[in-house]
Design a protein around this motif. Structure first.
Motif, PDB file in Angstrom:
ATOM      1  N   THR A 123       0.851  -1.180   0.000  1.00 28.67           N
ATOM      2  CA  THR A 123       0.000   0.000   0.000  1.00 28.67           C
ATOM      3  C   THR A 123       0.895   1.241   0.000  1.00 28.67           C
ATOM      4  O   THR A 123       2.118   1.137   0.079  1.00 28.67           O
ATOM      5  CB  THR A 123      -0.939  -0.004   1.221  1.00 28.67           C
ATOM      6  OG1 THR A 123      -1.907   1.039   1.085  1.00 28.67           O
ATOM      7  CG2 THR A 123      -0.169   0.206   2.508  1.00 28.67           C
ATOM      8  N   ASP A 124       0.284   2.403  -0.096  1.00 28.18           N
ATOM      9  CA  ASP A 124       1.068   3.645  -0.180  1.00 28.18           C
ATOM     10  C   ASP A 124       1.853   3.895   1.102  1.00 28.18           C
ATOM     11  O   ASP A 124       1.372   3.644   2.209  1.00 28.18           O
ATOM     12  CB  ASP A 124       0.132   4.837  -0.413  1.00 28.18           C
ATOM     13  CG  ASP A 124      -0.572   4.782  -1.745  1.00 28.18           C
ATOM     14  OD1 ASP A 124      -0.037   5.304  -2.725  1.00 28.18           O
ATOM     15  OD2 ASP A 124      -1.674   4.200  -1.780  1.00 28.18           O
ATOM     16  N   VAL A 126       3.027   6.739   3.408  1.00 28.48           N
ATOM     17  CA  VAL A 126       2.492   8.084   3.625  1.00 28.48           C
ATOM     18  C   VAL A 126       3.384   8.872   4.568  1.00 28.48           C
ATOM     19  O   VAL A 126       3.767   8.386   5.635  1.00 28.48           O
ATOM     20  CB  VAL A 126       1.061   7.999   4.203  1.00 28.48           C
ATOM     21  CG1 VAL A 126       0.540   9.386   4.561  1.00 28.48           C
ATOM     22  CG2 VAL A 126       0.127   7.319   3.209  1.00 28.48           C
ATOM     23  N   THR A 139      -4.166   9.289  -1.383  1.00 29.25           N
ATOM     24  CA  THR A 139      -2.866   8.714  -1.696  1.00 29.25           C
ATOM     25  C   THR A 139      -2.800   8.496  -3.205  1.00 29.25           C
ATOM     26  O   THR A 139      -3.825   8.485  -3.899  1.00 29.25           O
ATOM     27  CB  THR A 139      -2.661   7.370  -0.991  1.00 29.25           C
ATOM     28  OG1 THR A 139      -3.638   6.435  -1.471  1.00 29.25           O
ATOM     29  CG2 THR A 139      -2.775   7.522   0.524  1.00 29.25           C
ATOM     30  N   CYS A 416      -6.870   2.337  10.943  1.00 32.92           N
ATOM     31  CA  CYS A 416      -5.801   1.929  10.017  1.00 32.92           C
ATOM     32  C   CYS A 416      -4.792   1.018  10.682  1.00 32.92           C
ATOM     33  O   CYS A 416      -3.968   0.408   9.998  1.00 32.92           O
ATOM     34  CB  CYS A 416      -5.110   3.151   9.404  1.00 32.92           C
ATOM     35  SG  CYS A 416      -3.709   3.798  10.351  1.00 32.92           S
ATOM     36  N   ARG A 419      -1.318   1.389   9.552  1.00 38.66           N
ATOM     37  CA  ARG A 419      -0.967   1.176   8.141  1.00 38.66           C
ATOM     38  C   ARG A 419      -0.705   2.509   7.439  1.00 38.66           C
ATOM     39  O   ARG A 419       0.109   2.584   6.525  1.00 38.66           O
ATOM     40  CB  ARG A 419      -2.085   0.406   7.426  1.00 38.66           C
ATOM     41  CG  ARG A 419      -2.244  -1.022   7.950  1.00 38.66           C
ATOM     42  CD  ARG A 419      -3.514  -1.706   7.451  1.00 38.66           C
ATOM     43  NE  ARG A 419      -3.441  -1.912   6.010  1.00 38.66           N
ATOM     44  CZ  ARG A 419      -4.223  -1.304   5.120  1.00 38.66           C
ATOM     45  NH1 ARG A 419      -5.126  -0.411   5.524  1.00 38.66           N
ATOM     46  NH2 ARG A 419      -4.119  -1.562   3.845  1.00 38.66           N
ATOM     47  N   SER A 420      -1.409   3.572   7.849  1.00 39.18           N
ATOM     48  CA  SER A 420      -1.202   4.891   7.257  1.00 39.18           C
ATOM     49  C   SER A 420      -0.211   5.733   8.041  1.00 39.18           C
ATOM     50  O   SER A 420       0.597   6.448   7.462  1.00 39.18           O
ATOM     51  CB  SER A 420      -2.538   5.647   7.150  1.00 39.18           C
ATOM     52  OG  SER A 420      -3.409   5.018   6.243  1.00 39.18           O
ATOM     53  N   CYS A 421      -0.278   5.652   9.373  1.00 39.81           N
ATOM     54  CA  CYS A 421       0.514   6.565  10.194  1.00 39.81           C
ATOM     55  C   CYS A 421       1.800   5.953  10.738  1.00 39.81           C
ATOM     56  O   CYS A 421       2.645   6.666  11.292  1.00 39.81           O
ATOM     57  CB  CYS A 421      -0.319   7.087  11.361  1.00 39.81           C
ATOM     58  SG  CYS A 421      -0.803   5.790  12.546  1.00 39.81           S
TER      59      CYS A 421
END
Length: 471
Positions: A123-124, A126, A139, A416, A419-421
């Motif tokens: 995944t992206d 970030v 994203t 998340c 997963r994002s942070c």
């Protein structure tokens, strides 16, 4: 000697790695279970639109259309030889079974396994900036999904920023589809890309494709700026513009109504973590990744890893790694396989490594990002945790490890699950603690690895409690 039909492997992920793994197993008389979160296989890179919204492959995938079509055709041709379970999210793994949520019916089930190939993808990656929580900020992967799956752009005047090959691919796909791309803002410098050229030329066709995308964008009037630093996204109710700084530190404002951003990709490793796989720091990927041998065997017997979920190498490498992991699984269970083919696949993956190192040189991670992140910057948007709160925790408590920081601040405890942070939080922690980022650890994976309905989670807790009471 094990006979092939007695094996019942489970594959998680129907992207290039998972599909090639399934194809290889089926060719040896094995009927695997293939579980995928998406409604139609292909993974993120070759994501297929809904059946009622089909479009020509050339429109969706550009120069990658032949490869996408080949992967899709491989899966379509396997329908009578595999147990294919789409729309199914694997959200937990323990005790030799997977917990799976079937999306359309919102029901959960368990799938037992003895041999498991994890092809969980990526995944992206970030790195937030002020204003990234405004409506209209996506994203790069999200912007690409909107275009491929829903046939729409994220805005009428879009700015794409960050770094990595995906930055230019998404820009090319957007302009090709008729969308307006106001600018491409790349944090990498032209000198980075020039220095990486010898390694990039080890894959001349791929290198030429990247050069073509850049040239095509320029000839179609898209402004490309290199060596930039994104400063903030402007707007009140939604995105109104982007402020960025050039190499000399001068700030520029660019009006737009949508932003797509990302810094290459990060592996989805939560499932490997729940399975008990041993992790190690991987400098090339600037991440802790599950360990595997040259053929995809993890540190856990019966668990194999393939594709970007074990390290970002791209779609071609994912196909080779999926086939190789399936061959290794068969070999480990006494099934005769083509040893020469395995050696060829190892060679292809090894040869690609120099190119992968070149990509990292051409599009380096902005290691100074944390020094520019203001205290007011929201790092964890699920729990509304700022960079300042993370720094204060380090200063006041001496926390210098990610899971300790999580326990004290709740960073990464939201939907998340980090997963994002997680990447940004680790960079802030390392900067605040004065430690190399590889020494601050990683957020441990916890179930559910992605959001599921709370009543299903409550039922699972009750079942676990009942099982413990009867044991």
């Amino acid at each position: 000697m094990t006979t092939a039909p007695s094996l019942q492997p489970v594959i998680v992920g129907a992207g290039p790695a998972g599909i090639r793994a399934a194809q290889t197993l089926a060719a040896h008389g094995v009927r695997p279970v293939l579980i995928d979160e998406a409604a139609r296989g292909g993974g993120q890179i070759y994501r297929r639109p809904p059946a009622h919204f089909e479009r020509p492959p050339a429109t969706l995938y550009g120069t990658e259309a032949p490869r996408a079509t080949a992967v899709h055709s491989a899966l379509d041709g396997l329908q009578n030889h595999i147990d294919y379970q789409p729309d199914s999210l694997v959200w937990n793994a323990q005790g030799g079974q997977l917990d799976v949520l079937h999306g359309p019916t919102q029901t959960t089930r368990t799938v037992p396994y003895s041999q498991l190939i994890v092809a969980s993808g990526a995944t992206d990656r970030v790195l937030p900036i002020p204003g990234w929580t405004l409506p209209g900020v996506y994203t790069l992967g999200g912007a690409q999904v909107a275009l491929k799956f829903q046939g729409c752009a994220i805005g009428s005047r879009v700015v794409l920023m960050g770094t990595g090959p995906l930055l230019y691919l998404v820009a090319y796909q957007y302009v090709k589809a008729g969308a307006s791309v106001a600018a491409v803002l790349d944090t990498a410098k032209l000198t980075d890309q020039m220095a990486a050229m010898p390694a990039m030329l080890t894959q001349p066709a791929v290198f030429a494709k990247g050069v073509y995308y850049v040239a095509w964008l320029r000839t179609h009037g898209v402004s490309i700026h290199s060596g930039v630093r994104p400063v903030r996204v402007q707007g009140d109710a939604r995105v109104a513009g982007v402020v960025w700084a050039d190499g000399a530190g001068r700030e520029h404002t660019l009006p737009c109504d949508a932003v797509g951003f990302g810094y290459a990709l990060r592996s989805e490793t939560q499932l490997a973590d729940l399975l008990g796989c041993r992790f190690a720091w991987a400098p090339l990927h600037r991440a802790h990744l599950p360990e595997r041998d040259a053929d995809g065997r993890s540190s856990v017997q019966g668990v194999y890893l393939a594709g970007d979920g074990a390290g970002i190498m791209g779609a071609d490498a994912a196909e080779w790694a999926g086939e190789l992991a399936a061959l290794a699984l068969l070999q480990d269970h006494g099934v005769a396989v083509d040893a020469a083919r395995m050696q060829t696949l190892r060679g292809q993956l090894g040869h690609l490594m120099r190119f992968r190192q070149g990509l990292e040189r051409a599009f380096p991670f902005p290691t100074d990002w944390a020094t520019h992140a203001p205290d007011a910057l929201v790092v964890c948007r699920c729990e509304n945790i700022t960079a300042g709160a993370l720094r204060a925790c380090v200063r006041d408590t001496g926390a210098d490890e990610m899971n300790r920081l999580k326990a004290l601040t709740r960073v990464g405890m939201g939907r998340c699950q980090g997963r994002s942070c997680g990447v940004a939080a680790a960079e802030i922690l390392a900067q605040a603690a004065g430690k190399p980022v590889e020494l601050v650890g990683r957020l441990r994976g916890q179930a559910p690895i992605k959001p599921i309905p709370i009543h299903l989670q409550a039922r699972q807790v009750r079942q676990n409690a009942d099982a413990g009471a009867s044991a």
